[in-house]
Design an enzyme around this catalytic site. Structure first.
Site, PDB file in Angstrom:
ATOM      1  N   ASP A  45      -4.211 -36.864 105.321  1.00  0.00           N
ATOM      2  CA  ASP A  45      -4.701 -38.216 105.029  1.00  0.00           C
ATOM      3  C   ASP A  45      -3.933 -39.163 105.950  1.00  0.00           C
ATOM      4  O   ASP A  45      -2.912 -38.777 106.551  1.00  0.00           O
ATOM      5  CB  ASP A  45      -4.436 -38.545 103.540  1.00  0.00           C
ATOM      6  CG  ASP A  45      -4.959 -39.919 103.132  1.00  0.00           C
ATOM      7  OD1 ASP A  45      -5.883 -40.427 103.795  1.00  0.00           O
ATOM      8  OD2 ASP A  45      -4.442 -40.481 102.141  1.00  0.00           O
ATOM      9  N   ARG A  52     -19.116 -37.328  98.158  1.00  0.00           N
ATOM     10  CA  ARG A  52     -18.668 -38.484  97.369  1.00  0.00           C
ATOM     11  C   ARG A  52     -19.833 -39.015  96.530  1.00  0.00           C
ATOM     12  O   ARG A  52     -19.673 -39.389  95.380  1.00  0.00           O
ATOM     13  CB  ARG A  52     -18.145 -39.589  98.299  1.00  0.00           C
ATOM     14  CG  ARG A  52     -16.872 -39.225  99.065  1.00  0.00           C
ATOM     15  CD  ARG A  52     -15.705 -39.063  98.121  1.00  0.00           C
ATOM     16  NE  ARG A  52     -15.570 -40.230  97.270  1.00  0.00           N
ATOM     17  CZ  ARG A  52     -14.954 -41.369  97.619  1.00  0.00           C
ATOM     18  NH1 ARG A  52     -14.371 -41.468  98.787  1.00  0.00           N
ATOM     19  NH2 ARG A  52     -14.874 -42.389  96.786  1.00  0.00           N
ATOM     20  N   CYS A  88     -10.338 -36.952 103.815  1.00  0.00           N
ATOM     21  CA  CYS A  88     -11.079 -37.888 102.944  1.00  0.00           C
ATOM     22  C   CYS A  88     -11.702 -39.025 103.735  1.00  0.00           C
ATOM     23  O   CYS A  88     -12.627 -39.669 103.263  1.00  0.00           O
ATOM     24  CB  CYS A  88     -10.168 -38.405 101.840  1.00  0.00           C
ATOM     25  SG  CYS A  88      -8.812 -39.447 102.429  1.00  0.00           S
ATOM     26  N   ARG A 118     -11.031 -50.388  92.188  1.00  0.00           N
ATOM     27  CA  ARG A 118     -10.099 -49.951  93.242  1.00  0.00           C
ATOM     28  C   ARG A 118      -9.022 -51.018  93.324  1.00  0.00           C
ATOM     29  O   ARG A 118      -9.299 -52.183  93.622  1.00  0.00           O
ATOM     30  CB  ARG A 118     -10.823 -49.809  94.589  1.00  0.00           C
ATOM     31  CG  ARG A 118      -9.861 -49.626  95.751  1.00  0.00           C
ATOM     32  CD  ARG A 118     -10.537 -49.221  97.036  1.00  0.00           C
ATOM     33  NE  ARG A 118     -10.932 -47.820  97.017  1.00  0.00           N
ATOM     34  CZ  ARG A 118     -11.257 -47.117  98.104  1.00  0.00           C
ATOM     35  NH1 ARG A 118     -11.256 -47.682  99.291  1.00  0.00           N
ATOM     36  NH2 ARG A 118     -11.588 -45.849  98.011  1.00  0.00           N
ATOM     37  N   HIS A 171      -6.233 -40.862  93.773  1.00  0.00           N
ATOM     38  CA  HIS A 171      -7.617 -41.049  94.235  1.00  0.00           C
ATOM     39  C   HIS A 171      -8.466 -39.893  93.665  1.00  0.00           C
ATOM     40  O   HIS A 171      -8.967 -39.054  94.405  1.00  0.00           O
ATOM     41  CB  HIS A 171      -7.642 -41.054  95.778  1.00  0.00           C
ATOM     42  CG  HIS A 171      -8.906 -41.585  96.365  1.00  0.00           C
ATOM     43  ND1 HIS A 171      -9.905 -42.172  95.607  1.00  0.00           N
ATOM     44  CD2 HIS A 171      -9.357 -41.621  97.658  1.00  0.00           C
ATOM     45  CE1 HIS A 171     -10.889 -42.545  96.404  1.00  0.00           C
ATOM     46  NE2 HIS A 171     -10.588 -42.214  97.638  1.00  0.00           N
ATOM     47  N   GLN A 220     -12.136 -38.781  94.827  1.00  0.00           N
ATOM     48  CA  GLN A 220     -12.178 -38.085  96.111  1.00  0.00           C
ATOM     49  C   GLN A 220     -11.990 -36.576  95.919  1.00  0.00           C
ATOM     50  O   GLN A 220     -12.590 -35.757  96.610  1.00  0.00           O
ATOM     51  CB  GLN A 220     -11.072 -38.638  97.032  1.00  0.00           C
ATOM     52  CG  GLN A 220     -10.998 -37.973  98.383  1.00  0.00           C
ATOM     53  CD  GLN A 220     -12.160 -38.319  99.295  1.00  0.00           C
ATOM     54  OE1 GLN A 220     -12.477 -39.480  99.496  1.00  0.00           O
ATOM     55  NE2 GLN A 220     -12.818 -37.302  99.860  1.00  0.00           N
TER      56      GLN A 220
HETATM   57  N1  NVA Z   1      -4.301 -42.894 101.237  1.00  0.00           N
HETATM   58  C1  NVA Z   1      -5.396 -43.723 101.698  1.00  0.00           C
HETATM   59  C2  NVA Z   1      -6.701 -43.174 101.232  1.00  0.00           C
HETATM   60  C3  NVA Z   1      -7.904 -43.922 101.771  1.00  0.00           C
HETATM   61  C4  NVA Z   1      -9.188 -43.385 101.241  1.00  0.00           C
HETATM   62  C5  NVA Z   1      -5.187 -45.153 101.199  1.00  0.00           C
HETATM   63  O1  NVA Z   1      -4.793 -45.339 100.041  1.00  0.00           O
HETATM   64  O2  NVA Z   1      -5.416 -46.086 101.980  1.00  0.00           O
HETATM   65  N1   CP Z   2     -12.266 -41.862 101.254  1.00  0.00           N
HETATM   66  C1   CP Z   2     -12.505 -43.095 100.778  1.00  0.00           C
HETATM   67  O1   CP Z   2     -12.238 -43.425  99.623  1.00  0.00           O
HETATM   68  O2   CP Z   2     -13.089 -43.923 101.672  1.00  0.00           O
HETATM   69  P1   CP Z   2     -13.297 -45.498 101.526  1.00  0.00           P
HETATM   70  O3   CP Z   2     -11.939 -46.141 101.584  1.00  0.00           O
HETATM   71  O4   CP Z   2     -14.157 -45.874 102.700  1.00  0.00           O
HETATM   72  O5   CP Z   2     -13.964 -45.795 100.229  1.00  0.00           O
END
Ligand code: NVA
Ligand code: CP
Length: 304
Positions: A220, A288, A260, A99, A126, A129
């Protein structure tokens, strides 16, 4: 050997294979130890609850082991090049999830990795997800081609919805405020793909138009990780984009709401809607775990 970096790299057939494998594993009473004695490395350069726990628990349930590697506590945080890290970890692990920030950083990692790499979220996409979201959509809507409306920031989630719809061929409407639309390059890519799959993809600045008679509404956070600058202005610019009961009323009567998570109540979604769709949203979160098991087992099969 294959990586899982973006749904763009997968055919419709492959995406459905992963989803079906995930559903098969989910519905098995006895878990087969598909990944016995394998080790998954999980590099996190951003925070996580769901991704970390679902990968770690999933790997354990499949007979393997997962290692949490935070960038703060590894040499990555002290500037060791990503390409060196990729080559070192490839010699010790069987599969790796990362990540991180840019999609380019993930791609560089994958380029130097000799083991499968999974995108655990980047600024661009992502995709893990979306496997869980699609599973949840199938479970709750039966109809595999519902009309989906994404209301909100043109971010990694929006881009991933674009990829999923354009590959699978369902109708997607994306509504974002002026200045917060999806990336032009990603739109072009999705539109090209949509021509092949027959997907109908349309863009709006008025969320009410986008959600009209839709089967699935999703959103989101307005403030993604690493994009906290200018938060106050952004919140102002997103006025009218909250998914609340007024907005949901415009969708089909039996429409579902997906998120999500984490959710920011009073911003992109109201408390009322989150609680009304509690079952769907937490099924989505649980998926997930199953979705990522499907991804890891599928990637492992490609190695042989
Ligand atoms: N768009 C959000 C998704 C979190 C799961 C982010 O990148 O923080
Ligand atoms: N939706 C998601 O990826 O959650 P986290 O940021 O908690 O991993």
């Amino acid at each position: 050997m294959r990586h899982f970096l973006t749904l763009k790299d997968f055919t419709k057939k492959e995406i459905l294979e992963i989803v079906n494998l995930a559903l098969k594993i989910k519905n098995k009473k006895k878990q087969k130890k598909y990944l016995k004695n394998q080790t998954l490395g999980m590099i996190f350069e951003k925070s996580s609850t769901r991704t970390r726990v679902s990968f770690e628990a999933g790997m354990f349930q499949l007979g393997g082991h997962a290692l949490f590697l935070s960038s703060d506590n590894t040499q990555l945080g002290r500037g060791e090049p990503i390409k060196d890290t990729a080559r070192v970890l490839s010699r010790m692990l069987d599969i790796i999830m990362i990540r991180t920030f840019s999609q380019e950083r993930l791609e560089e990692f994958a380029q130097y990795s000799t083991i499968p790499v999974i995108n655990g979220l980047t600024d661009g996409y992502h995709p893990i997800q979306l496997i869980a979201d699609y599973m949840t959509m199938i479970e709750h809507k039966k109809d595999k081609n519902p009309v989906v409306a994404y209301v909100g920031d043109g971010n990694n989630m929006a881009h991933s919805w674009l990829m999923l719809a354009s590959k699978l061929g369902f109708e997607l409407r994306v509504a974002s405020p002026v200045g917060y639309e999806c990336d032009g390059h990603m739109i072009d890519n999705a539109m090209k793909q949509a021509k092949i799959s027959g997907a109908k993809i349309t863009f709006f600045h008025d969320p009410k138009e986008a959600v009209k008679d839709a089967d699935v509404i999703t959103t989101d956070t307005w403030i993604s990780m690493g994009q906290e600058e200018g938060k106050a202005k952004k919140i102002k610019d997103f006025k009218g984009f909250i998914v609340d009961s007024e907005m949901m009323k415009l969708a089909k009567k039996d429409a579902i709401f997906l998120h999500c998570l984490p959710a920011y109540r009073g911003y992109e979604v109201s408390e009322e809607i989150l609680e009304k769709f509690e079952k769907v949203i937490f099924d989505e979160a649980e998926n997930r775990l199953h979705g990522q098991k499907g991804i890891m087992v599928w990637l492992n099969k490609q190695k042989k």
